[in-house]
Design an enzyme around this catalytic site. Structure first.
Site, short mmCIF file in Angstrom:
data_model
loop_
_atom_site.label_atom_id
_atom_site.label_comp_id
_atom_site.label_asym_id
_atom_site.label_seq_id
_atom_site.Cartn_x
_atom_site.Cartn_y
_atom_site.Cartn_z
N CYS A 1 -47.36 63.99 96.16
CA CYS A 1 -46.97 65.39 96.11
C CYS A 1 -48.08 66.21 96.78
CB CYS A 1 -46.78 65.81 94.65
SG CYS A 1 -45.46 67.00 94.42
N CYS B 1 -42.08 66.26 96.88
CA CYS B 1 -41.91 67.66 97.29
C CYS B 1 -41.76 67.69 98.80
CB CYS B 1 -43.07 68.53 96.82
SG CYS B 1 -44.64 68.21 97.63
N CYS C 1 -46.67 63.70 105.02
CA CYS C 1 -47.05 62.41 104.46
C CYS C 1 -47.91 61.63 105.44
CB CYS C 1 -45.80 61.60 104.11
SG CYS C 1 -46.15 60.02 103.31
#
Length: 148
Positions: A11, A83, A90
């Site tokens: 997250c 999220c 990422c």
């Protein structure tokens, strides 16, 4: 004994949703999953996340907010972003890690404009319960994303 699947819940700040997911996975799926959590940034452990997880019988009070670089070098079987920001930013993971996205609302953002403490905490409880339902489906549901 079969090898446990190594999962990373990712997250933005590793303060709330990813901490809840790690807590649920360790509480509900300890026989099949080895769960970890991290963030793109460190925001510190959210005290309301700790509180609502304790209400559900899961103690995450000793968890620490961390980033991916803080984790020991290890191959993950699956990286699950929780999220949109984490999904969009990422980091790359070496190895065969499957990457998935299962977006959940951000309790601190929802609670920011709450008129009462009860209204604020209700957002945390709802997201906690949604994350629990998601984790209960693991590892079987890893073939599909909740956002498909």
């Amino acid at each position: 004994m079969d090898k446990k699947m190594k999962i990373l819940f990712l997250c933005t700040g590793n303060s709330c949703r990813s901490q809840m997911a790690e807590g649920w996975a360790n509480a509900l799926k300890q026989d099949t999953l080895e769960a970890h959590s991290a963030g793109i940034e460190k925001h510190g452990l959210n005290p309301l996340a700790v509180r609502v997880m304790a209400e559900a019988g899961v103690d995450i009070s000793r968890h620490v907010s961390k980033i991916v670089a803080d984790l020991p070098e290890q191959p993950f079987d699956c990286v699950i972003t929780l999220c949109d920001h984490a999904n969009e930013t990422c980091p790359m993971f070496s190895g065969q890690a499957k990457r998935m996205h299962a977006g959940f609302d951000d309790p601190p953002a929802l609670a920011k404009n709450a008129q009462t403490e009860e209204e604020a905490i209700s957002h945390y409880r709802r997201v906690r319960d949604e994350i629990r339902a998601y984790v209960e489906g693991l590892p079987d549901m890893l073939g599909k994303s909740t956002n498909e």
